[in-house]
Design an enzyme around this catalytic site. Structure first.
Site, PDB file in Angstrom:
ATOM      1  N   HIS A   1      46.953  -8.052  62.215  1.00  0.00           N
ATOM      2  CA  HIS A   1      47.349  -6.778  63.124  1.00  0.00           C
ATOM      3  C   HIS A   1      46.939  -6.865  64.486  1.00  0.00           C
ATOM      4  CE1 HIS A   1      47.714  -4.277  59.473  1.00  0.00           C
ATOM      5  NE2 HIS A   1      46.615  -5.042  59.094  1.00  0.00           N
TER       6      HIS A   1
HETATM    7  C1  BDR Z   1      43.659  -1.898  62.205  1.00  0.00           C
HETATM    8  O1  BDR Z   1      42.855  -1.546  61.389  1.00  0.00           O
HETATM    9  C2  BDR Z   1      41.597  -2.181  61.438  1.00  0.00           C
HETATM   10  O2  BDR Z   1      41.022  -2.272  60.127  1.00  0.00           O
HETATM   11  C3  BDR Z   1      42.209  -3.605  61.995  1.00  0.00           C
HETATM   12  O3  BDR Z   1      41.172  -4.405  62.545  1.00  0.00           O
HETATM   13  C4  BDR Z   1      43.350  -3.353  62.808  1.00  0.00           C
HETATM   14  O4  BDR Z   1      42.818  -3.374  63.989  1.00  0.00           O
HETATM   15  C5  BDR Z   1      44.935  -2.281  61.359  1.00  0.00           C
HETATM   16  O5  BDR Z   1      45.371  -0.721  60.553  1.00  0.00           O
END
Ligand code: BDR
Ligand code: CA
Length: 309
Positions: free
Chosen positions: A240
Site C-alpha cells: 500500500h
Molecule cells: C494502510 O493501512 C495501514 O495498515 C497500512 O500501513 C497502510 O498505510 C492500508 O489500508
C-alpha cells in the site's frame, strides 16, 4: 535535481518498505520523517521509524513525533495485521538515536516553508498530523508542491472496497475527522487507495520473497523479513504505502480519476467511506485519485530498488 520529500508514517510493515524505497530512489531526497499513531501507538511507530532508518544507514534524517490520538475518536491500532511490534517482529535493533525535540506539526511546517511550492509530503498513515499542521498553519496547504496520500477506497476498481469495514480503508477510518480537514484544505492532492493497492498484481508473493532473499544488503534483508512475515498470515504482501511513494517516482505507473474528495466522518457504519465526485465542481482544486496501476512495472521498480544497495 532531486525532489525533496517528507514522509508522514505509522510504521507499520508497508510504511517501513516505503521508507526503504524512498532511501533507495535517486529521484527524491528524503528530508524528514514524521510519525503518527496508526498501525501501533505513537511510541511504537516512532521507535519503528527510528530503527528502520538506523538499519538502512539513514540516521541523519530527522524523525519528529506527532499525534498520539486521532482528532476526535479514540485510537484503535492494527497490531493484528502488522505484528506485536507493528513491524512483523523482525530482527531489527533499536536505534541509538532519539526523535527530534520538534513536534511533527512544527517539522512539517518548516519542511514546506523552507522552499514553498517545491516540496512534496507523502502521508501513509492516518491524517492526524497533516490535519493538525494545516489547522495550525492555514497557509501550509498552498506551500506544498503536492500532498500524496495512501488512503481510502473509492469503488473505482473491483478492489476499491474497505479493509477496516466493508466501506472504509484503515488510514481514513482511523481518523475521518482529519481526512475531512485535509480533503477541504485546497492542497494539490493525489490519493492512492485500495482501488489500486489491493490489486494483487502490485503485491509480493513467494517468488518475490525468493528474489529478495537472494540479496545481501540491509535493504533486501529487511524487505525479505517483512515479506516473509506477511506471507505467513496473508496470501500476499500488499505494498500500500510504497505505491503512494511511487506516485512521486513515476506517475506514469498510474491512471487517475479527478474530482473533489469527500469522507463520511460521522461515527456510524459508514464512517471512513471515501467518495470522489467528478460531477460537482469543487471549491478547491480537484484531487487525482489512482484508478489503475501497472502492477508488473511497479513491482519491477520496487524490487530492483530493494536489491540495489
Ligand atoms: C494502510 O493501512 C495501514 O495498515 C497500512 O500501513 C497502510 O498505510 C492500508 O489500508
Ligand atoms: Ca501506513
Amino acid at each position: 535535481m532531486s525532489l525533496s520529500v517528507a514522509l508522514d508514517i505509522d510504521p507499520g510493515i508497508d510504511d517501513a518498505l516505503a521508507v526503504a524505497l524512498a532511501l533507495r530512489s535517486s529521484e527524491i531526497r528524503l528530508e524528514l520523517v514524521t510519525t503518527v499513531a496508526g498501525n501501533g501507538p505513537l511510541e511504537m511507530t516512532t521507535r519503528n521509524a527510528l530503527r528502520v532508518l538506523h538499519h538502512l544507514g539513514a540516521d541523519d534524517i530527522p524523525v519528529a513525533a506527532g499525534a498520539a490520538q486521532p482528532l476526535r475518536k479514540p485510537f484503535y491500532g492494527a497490531i493484528g495485521y502488522h505484528g506485536h511490534d507493528a513491524l512483523g517482529g523482525i530482527d531489527l535493533p533499536d536505534s541509538p538515536h532519539a526523535a527530534d525535540t520538534k513536534t511533527a506539526v512544527d517539522a512539517l511546517y518548516e519542511f514546506a516553508a523552507t522552499k514553498p511550492g517545491e516540496r512534496v509530503l507523502v502521508a501513509t498513515g492516518p491524517l492526524t498530523n497533516v490535519a493538525q499542521a494545516f489547522q495550525r498553519h492555514p497557509e501550509l496547504p498552498a506551500m506544498l508542491k503536492e500532498l500524496v496520500i495512501m488512503g481510502g477506497a473509492f469503488g473505482l476498481t473491483r478492489y476499491g472496497t474497505g479493509n477496516q469495514t466493508p466501506v472504509a480503508e484503515f488510514n481514513i477510518w482511523q481518523d475521518p475527522d482529519a481526512a475531512e480537514v485535509v480533503f477541504a484544505s485546497g492542497a494539490s492532492m493525489t490519493i492512492v487507495g485500495l482501488d489500486v493497492t489491493n490489486d494483487p498484481a502490485t503485491a509480493l508473493a513467494d517468488d518475490d520473497l525468493a528474489r529478495l532473499r537472494s540479496g545481501a544488503t540491509p535493504t533486501s534483508r529487511m524487505a525479505a523479513d517483512i515479506t516473509a512475515f506477511a506471507l505467513k498470515t496473508h496470501p500476499n504482501c500488499a505494498l500500500h504505502d510504497p505505491l503512494a511513494l511511487a506516485v512521486v517516482l513515476d506517475r506514469t505507473l498510474f491512471d487517475f480519476a479527478h474530482g473533489s474528495l469527500e469522507v463520511h466522518a460521522a461515527p456510524d457504519t459508514e464512517m471512513g467511506r471515501t467518495i470522489v465526485r467528478a460531477d460537482n465542481p469543487p471549491p478547491c482544486p480537484p484531487a487525482a485519485v489512482a484508478s489503475a496501476v501497472d502492477g508488473p512495472r511497479f513491482k519491477q521498480l520496487f524490487l530492483s530498488r530493494m536489491m540495489e544497495h
